[in-house]
Design a protein around this motif. Sequence first.
Motif, mmCIF file in Angstrom:
data_model
loop_
_atom_site.group_PDB
_atom_site.id
_atom_site.type_symbol
_atom_site.label_atom_id
_atom_site.label_comp_id
_atom_site.label_asym_id
_atom_site.label_seq_id
_atom_site.Cartn_x
_atom_site.Cartn_y
_atom_site.Cartn_z
ATOM 1 N N ASP A 87 0.808 -1.212 0.000
ATOM 2 C CA ASP A 87 0.000 0.000 0.000
ATOM 3 C C ASP A 87 0.848 1.272 0.000
ATOM 4 O OD1 ASP A 87 0.340 0.808 2.767
ATOM 5 O OD2 ASP A 87 -1.275 -0.520 3.345
ATOM 6 N N ASN A 88 2.004 1.244 0.626
ATOM 7 C CA ASN A 88 2.847 2.440 0.592
ATOM 8 C C ASN A 88 3.522 2.626 -0.765
ATOM 9 O OD1 ASN A 88 2.582 3.829 3.198
ATOM 10 N ND2 ASN A 88 3.161 1.824 3.972
ATOM 11 N N THR A 89 3.816 1.530 -1.443
ATOM 12 C CA THR A 89 4.342 1.641 -2.801
ATOM 13 C C THR A 89 3.306 2.282 -3.712
ATOM 14 O OG1 THR A 89 5.798 -0.266 -2.507
ATOM 15 C CG2 THR A 89 5.243 0.344 -4.777
ATOM 16 N N VAL A 90 2.058 1.860 -3.574
ATOM 17 C CA VAL A 90 0.987 2.458 -4.377
ATOM 18 C C VAL A 90 0.865 3.943 -4.059
ATOM 19 C CG1 VAL A 90 -1.512 2.512 -4.778
ATOM 20 C CG2 VAL A 90 -0.303 0.317 -4.693
ATOM 21 N N MET A 91 0.832 4.281 -2.778
ATOM 22 C CA MET A 91 0.683 5.691 -2.395
ATOM 23 C C MET A 91 1.827 6.548 -2.941
ATOM 24 S SD MET A 91 -2.174 6.193 -0.909
ATOM 25 C CE MET A 91 -1.969 7.847 -0.238
ATOM 26 N N MET A 92 3.027 5.986 -2.980
ATOM 27 C CA MET A 92 4.177 6.749 -3.478
ATOM 28 C C MET A 92 4.205 6.845 -5.001
ATOM 29 S SD MET A 92 7.286 5.769 -0.862
ATOM 30 C CE MET A 92 7.288 4.034 -1.295
ATOM 31 N N THR A 93 3.552 5.908 -5.691
ATOM 32 C CA THR A 93 3.629 5.900 -7.150
ATOM 33 C C THR A 93 2.423 6.546 -7.832
ATOM 34 O OG1 THR A 93 2.753 3.645 -7.246
ATOM 35 C CG2 THR A 93 5.147 3.899 -7.251
#
Length: 145
Positions: A87-93
């Motif tokens: 979920d943090n990868t999604v939020m950052m991308t």
Amino acid sequence: MTWAAAAQATLHCLTGCAIGEILGMVLGTAFGLSNGATLVLAVLLAFVFGYALTMRGVLKAGLDVRTAVKVALAADTVSIVVMEIIDNTVMMTVPGAMDAGLADIVFWLALAGALALAFVLTVPVNKWMIGKGRGHAVVHAYHQH
């Protein structure tokens, strides 16, 4: 172990993660923290709430606090780590998601999509772990007593 049981275990874990993740993102955004500090806060709170929900259940089953902490760590750590990475990868991308304000639909759509993707990709991890007698299989052993 069935896919339904793995989905249920993942949903339980996701509930705690989502509470912490959303609270961390909201607090970080509201207080104007940097993106990095907001992510750290969100991850820390995801672990706190994820473990707390599991501990609540096993404490009700009669475990002492020390044993409940061990069970929560064994049951949830891998699942929370996987969810937080996703979920943090999604939020950052997602363009603009981390810079959006709380009133911005981009923030909420990205966060909802990130949590949904984390759920979908973590179910197989939990199915494998439960099949090996790990993860939420540890918790279920205490609920049956």
